[in-house]
Design a protein around this motif. Structure first.
Motif, PDB file in Angstrom:
ATOM      1  N   THR A 136      92.790  15.693  16.410  1.00 20.52           N
ATOM      2  CA  THR A 136      92.387  17.085  16.598  1.00 20.52           C
ATOM      3  C   THR A 136      92.507  17.865  15.301  1.00 20.52           C
ATOM      4  OG1 THR A 136      93.017  17.077  18.932  1.00 20.52           O
ATOM      5  CG2 THR A 136      92.926  19.214  17.844  1.00 20.52           C
ATOM      6  N   PHE A 137      93.582  17.630  14.555  1.00 18.66           N
ATOM      7  CA  PHE A 137      93.799  18.313  13.284  1.00 18.66           C
ATOM      8  C   PHE A 137      92.679  17.998  12.294  1.00 18.66           C
ATOM      9  CE2 PHE A 137      95.415  18.779   8.998  1.00 18.66           C
ATOM     10  CZ  PHE A 137      96.143  19.954   9.048  1.00 18.66           C
ATOM     11  N   ILE A 138      92.327  16.714  12.166  1.00 16.34           N
ATOM     12  CA  ILE A 138      91.280  16.307  11.217  1.00 16.34           C
ATOM     13  C   ILE A 138      89.945  16.933  11.604  1.00 16.34           C
ATOM     14  CG2 ILE A 138      89.980  14.342  10.296  1.00 16.34           C
ATOM     15  CD1 ILE A 138      92.553  12.653  10.842  1.00 16.34           C
ATOM     16  N   MET A 139      89.613  16.864  12.888  1.00 18.84           N
ATOM     17  CA  MET A 139      88.345  17.436  13.342  1.00 18.84           C
ATOM     18  C   MET A 139      88.264  18.916  12.997  1.00 18.84           C
ATOM     19  SD  MET A 139      86.874  19.566  15.713  1.00 18.84           S
ATOM     20  CE  MET A 139      88.185  19.749  16.927  1.00 18.84           C
ATOM     21  N   SER A 140      89.306  19.672  13.328  1.00 16.33           N
ATOM     22  CA  SER A 140      89.291  21.109  13.109  1.00 16.33           C
ATOM     23  C   SER A 140      89.268  21.452  11.625  1.00 16.33           C
ATOM     24  CB  SER A 140      90.514  21.747  13.782  1.00 16.33           C
ATOM     25  OG  SER A 140      90.476  23.153  13.657  1.00 16.33           O
ATOM     26  N   LEU A 141      89.996  20.703  10.812  1.00 15.62           N
ATOM     27  CA  LEU A 141      90.024  20.938   9.369  1.00 15.62           C
ATOM     28  C   LEU A 141      88.620  20.820   8.773  1.00 15.62           C
ATOM     29  CD1 LEU A 141      91.620  21.211   6.640  1.00 15.62           C
ATOM     30  CD2 LEU A 141      91.738  18.712   6.636  1.00 15.62           C
ATOM     31  N   ILE A 153      92.752  36.145  12.106  1.00 16.39           N
ATOM     32  CA  ILE A 153      93.646  36.721  13.116  1.00 16.39           C
ATOM     33  C   ILE A 153      93.594  35.887  14.391  1.00 16.39           C
ATOM     34  CG2 ILE A 153      94.000  38.713  14.633  1.00 16.39           C
ATOM     35  CD1 ILE A 153      92.980  40.470  12.298  1.00 16.39           C
ATOM     36  N   ASN A 154      92.375  35.493  14.805  1.00 21.77           N
ATOM     37  CA  ASN A 154      92.236  34.674  16.009  1.00 21.77           C
ATOM     38  C   ASN A 154      93.017  33.377  15.898  1.00 21.77           C
ATOM     39  OD1 ASN A 154      90.641  36.374  17.559  1.00 21.77           O
ATOM     40  ND2 ASN A 154      88.715  35.499  16.869  1.00 21.77           N
ATOM     41  N   TYR A 155      92.893  32.705  14.753  1.00 25.12           N
ATOM     42  CA  TYR A 155      93.572  31.425  14.582  1.00 25.12           C
ATOM     43  C   TYR A 155      95.088  31.595  14.518  1.00 25.12           C
ATOM     44  CZ  TYR A 155      89.207  28.885  13.842  1.00 25.12           C
ATOM     45  OH  TYR A 155      87.986  28.296  14.018  1.00 25.12           O
ATOM     46  N   VAL A 156      95.554  32.666  13.871  1.00 26.65           N
ATOM     47  CA  VAL A 156      96.995  32.906  13.800  1.00 26.65           C
ATOM     48  C   VAL A 156      97.544  33.207  15.199  1.00 26.65           C
ATOM     49  CG1 VAL A 156      98.770  34.481  12.959  1.00 26.65           C
ATOM     50  CG2 VAL A 156      97.006  33.658  11.396  1.00 26.65           C
ATOM     51  N   VAL A 157      96.811  34.009  15.972  1.00 31.69           N
ATOM     52  CA  VAL A 157      97.240  34.326  17.341  1.00 31.69           C
ATOM     53  C   VAL A 157      97.308  33.055  18.178  1.00 31.69           C
ATOM     54  CG1 VAL A 157      96.546  35.485  19.473  1.00 31.69           C
ATOM     55  CG2 VAL A 157      96.465  36.719  17.304  1.00 31.69           C
ATOM     56  N   ASN A 158      96.279  32.199  18.049  1.00 34.72           N
ATOM     57  CA  ASN A 158      96.288  30.932  18.790  1.00 34.72           C
ATOM     58  C   ASN A 158      97.437  30.037  18.353  1.00 34.72           C
ATOM     59  OD1 ASN A 158      94.329  31.092  20.713  1.00 34.72           O
ATOM     60  ND2 ASN A 158      92.963  29.609  19.804  1.00 34.72           N
ATOM     61  N   ALA A 185      94.945  23.672  11.512  1.00 32.96           N
ATOM     62  CA  ALA A 185      93.980  22.943  10.697  1.00 32.96           C
ATOM     63  C   ALA A 185      92.893  23.873  10.170  1.00 32.96           C
ATOM     64  CB  ALA A 185      93.362  21.808  11.503  1.00 32.96           C
ATOM     65  N   ALA A 186      92.403  24.772  11.028  1.00 34.11           N
ATOM     66  CA  ALA A 186      91.369  25.714  10.593  1.00 34.11           C
ATOM     67  C   ALA A 186      91.896  26.634   9.491  1.00 34.11           C
ATOM     68  CB  ALA A 186      90.882  26.535  11.787  1.00 34.11           C
ATOM     69  N   LEU A 187      93.133  27.091   9.637  1.00 33.79           N
ATOM     70  CA  LEU A 187      93.737  27.912   8.589  1.00 33.79           C
ATOM     71  C   LEU A 187      93.866  27.130   7.288  1.00 33.79           C
ATOM     72  CD1 LEU A 187      96.490  29.733  10.697  1.00 33.79           C
ATOM     73  CD2 LEU A 187      94.445  30.772   9.694  1.00 33.79           C
ATOM     74  N   SER A 188      94.209  25.849   7.388  1.00 31.38           N
ATOM     75  CA  SER A 188      94.278  24.997   6.203  1.00 31.38           C
ATOM     76  C   SER A 188      92.897  24.848   5.560  1.00 31.38           C
ATOM     77  CB  SER A 188      94.819  23.611   6.568  1.00 31.38           C
ATOM     78  OG  SER A 188      96.110  23.702   7.129  1.00 31.38           O
ATOM     79  N   GLY A 189      91.866  24.753   6.409  1.00 29.76           N
ATOM     80  CA  GLY A 189      90.502  24.674   5.899  1.00 29.76           C
ATOM     81  C   GLY A 189      90.115  25.922   5.132  1.00 29.76           C
ATOM     82  N   TYR A 190      90.451  27.089   5.672  1.00 29.10           N
ATOM     83  CA  TYR A 190      90.157  28.337   4.971  1.00 29.10           C
ATOM     84  C   TYR A 190      90.906  28.405   3.641  1.00 29.10           C
ATOM     85  CZ  TYR A 190      87.991  30.139   9.236  1.00 29.10           C
ATOM     86  OH  TYR A 190      87.181  30.335  10.320  1.00 29.10           O
ATOM     87  N   ALA A 191      92.158  27.951   3.649  1.00 31.31           N
ATOM     88  CA  ALA A 191      92.932  27.941   2.402  1.00 31.31           C
ATOM     89  C   ALA A 191      92.289  27.019   1.372  1.00 31.31           C
ATOM     90  CB  ALA A 191      94.369  27.506   2.692  1.00 31.31           C
ATOM     91  N   SER A 192      91.746  25.872   1.828  1.00 36.06           N
ATOM     92  CA  SER A 192      91.103  24.940   0.894  1.00 36.06           C
ATOM     93  C   SER A 192      89.846  25.555   0.284  1.00 36.06           C
ATOM     94  CB  SER A 192      90.760  23.629   1.608  1.00 36.06           C
ATOM     95  OG  SER A 192      89.677  23.790   2.504  1.00 36.06           O
ATOM     96  N   ILE A 193      89.129  26.381   1.046  1.00 33.71           N
ATOM     97  CA  ILE A 193      87.952  27.063   0.498  1.00 33.71           C
ATOM     98  C   ILE A 193      88.369  28.010  -0.615  1.00 33.71           C
ATOM     99  CG2 ILE A 193      86.120  28.726   1.022  1.00 33.71           C
ATOM    100  CD1 ILE A 193      85.999  27.507   3.844  1.00 33.71           C
ATOM    101  N   TRP A 194      89.435  28.753  -0.384  1.00 29.20           N
ATOM    102  CA  TRP A 194      89.921  29.664  -1.428  1.00 29.20           C
ATOM    103  C   TRP A 194      90.341  28.879  -2.662  1.00 29.20           C
ATOM    104  CZ3 TRP A 194      94.604  29.957  -3.955  1.00 29.20           C
ATOM    105  CH2 TRP A 194      94.773  31.072  -4.785  1.00 29.20           C
TER     106      TRP A 194
END
Length: 395
Positions: A13-18, A242-247, A140-149
């Motif tokens: 799940t982590f890999i997919m979301s990332l 915000i959505n991902y942090v709340v989740n 994972a999604a938050l990690s993905g956003y961080a990787s874009i930055w």
């Protein structure tokens, strides 16, 4: 790290979301800046992306040739490859092809992942586990956003590198967990054919309306933020964060809460809240209130875990893989019809689109009240609201 099947599910799940989150957040900018897409091309791309979801029932035929665990890992690898090569083809045809490849991997993985979850996790633990999986997905999604930055803002690398790095990283992680985890056994040998059972009718309808509401949220709620309230790219991105942090913070607790109060009560809370939210979308005039509705809307969708745990409790264990394949197709029927049909309605009355969403939520609420207090095989439906006589178990 333990070598349990639950841990494998979480890592997949982590890999997919990332990987998918990076593809998704960059898509609009990439197709406009590099491929000069207009609305017509992006509409066609989004339609093509949903086709593999509509055809997810075909997964059951592939399981004749390959084990579910191997199929999930292979699908995840295909997703990673599709994302990795996206930047190499910045033209209309290339983007259509890479999107379809990515989508095949994504939808087959999601189908098999749901099936394995319901087979590998004990019924009394499933709601809590699915909440935990949502938290892993958000991390994972938050990690993905961080990787874009890191890659595009700090290192100043182009789209081609961003897609290639995240896709190859995901593929390396898939290879690693494939080698690390053993082959786990499933409890029952699964049926290798398409199965529709009449006693699952309530699950099918809940799944259909869930897909319909999801399309209104994904397509029109975010569009309203930009069109009506003038949200910028950075503000929309902040809303996603915000959505991902709340989740991340609340999804595990929501999973445990569902396990405590039961599926009928959980879905009643979700659908009552969604009726109020969709009506509020139609009437809202302040951007701050619209943003708050968007976050609450996203959080309530976490309670859809209860649909899966309801099915797990009423299902014959041999039906799980086949039914997950069919349910993914049912869920995506709305994805084919809703965006185009309501997109035309949006031109005349955006409010009407959200009132229709409230109507979908009301239908779901009526259906949810038909879930028994203690669902089980032989006790699939509470006949209080929809007294339908079913004599046969198989369509």
């Amino acid at each position: 790290m333990s070598k349990s099947p639950q841990k494998l599910l979480l890592w997949m799940t982590f890999i997919m979301s990332l990987v998918f989150s990076v593809w998704q957040v960059l898509l609009n900018n990439f197709v406009i800046e590099r491929a000069q897409f207009s609305g017509a091309e992006i509409g066609m791309l989004q339609s093509l992306r949903e086709v593999p979801g509509f055809l997810a029932f075909t997964a059951i035929f592939i399981l004749i040739l390959i084990r579910e665990q191997s199929f999930a890992l292979l699908s995840l690898a295909i997703l990673c490859v599709g994302v990795a090569i996206t930047g190499l083809y910045p033209d209309v045809l290339g983007l259509y092809l890479t999107t379809v490849l990515m989508s095949i991997g994504f939808h087959y993985f999601e189908t098999i992942n749901q099936s394995l979850t319901l087979q590998w996790v004990e019924k009394k633990e499933t709601a809590a586990f699915l909440g935990k999986a949502l938290a892993w997905r958000s991390a994972a999604a938050l990690s993905g956003y961080a990787s874009i930055w890191l890659i595009m803002t700090w290192l100043k690398l182009d789209y081609i590198w961003m897609y290639a790095i995240i896709g190859c990283l995901g593929l390396l992680m898939v290879i690693t967990i494939t080698l690390y985890f053993p082959k786990f056994e499933v409890g029952e040998v699964q049926h290798k054919k398409v199965i529709l059972r009449k006693r699952y009718w309530l699950y099918y309808l809940l799944t259909f309306f869930s897909g319909a509401r999801r399309q209104i949220f994904m397509v029109f709620a975010g569009f309203m933020m930009v069109e009506k309230f003038g949200y910028s790219v950075s503000e929309i991105t902040a809303l996603f964060l915000i959505n991902y942090v709340v989740n991340l913070l609340f999804a595990p607790a929501i999973g445990r809460f569902i396990g405590h109060i039961g599926e009928r009560n959980a879905l009643t809370i979700e659908y009552t809240g969604l009726i109020l939210i969709f009506v509020s979308y139609a009437l809202v005039e302040r951007p701050e209130m619209a943003a708050a509705l968007y976050v609450i809307d996203h959080l309530l969708f976490a309670m859809a875990i209860a649909i899966k745990t309801y099915f797990q409790k009423i299902a014959d264990s041999k039906d799980i893989a086949a039914t997950m394949s069919v349910s993914f197709t049912i869920n995506h029927i709305a994805a084919v019809v809703i965006p185009a049909a309501l997109g035309l309605l949006w031109l005349h009355s955006p409010q009407a689109v959200f009132y229709i969403g409230a109507g979908f939520a009301l239908c779901s609420l009526i259906l949810a009240r038909n879930i028994p207090e203690i669902p089980a095989q032989g006790n699939e439906v509470n006949w209080g609201l929809i007294p339908i006589s079913i004599k046969s178990d198989r369509l």
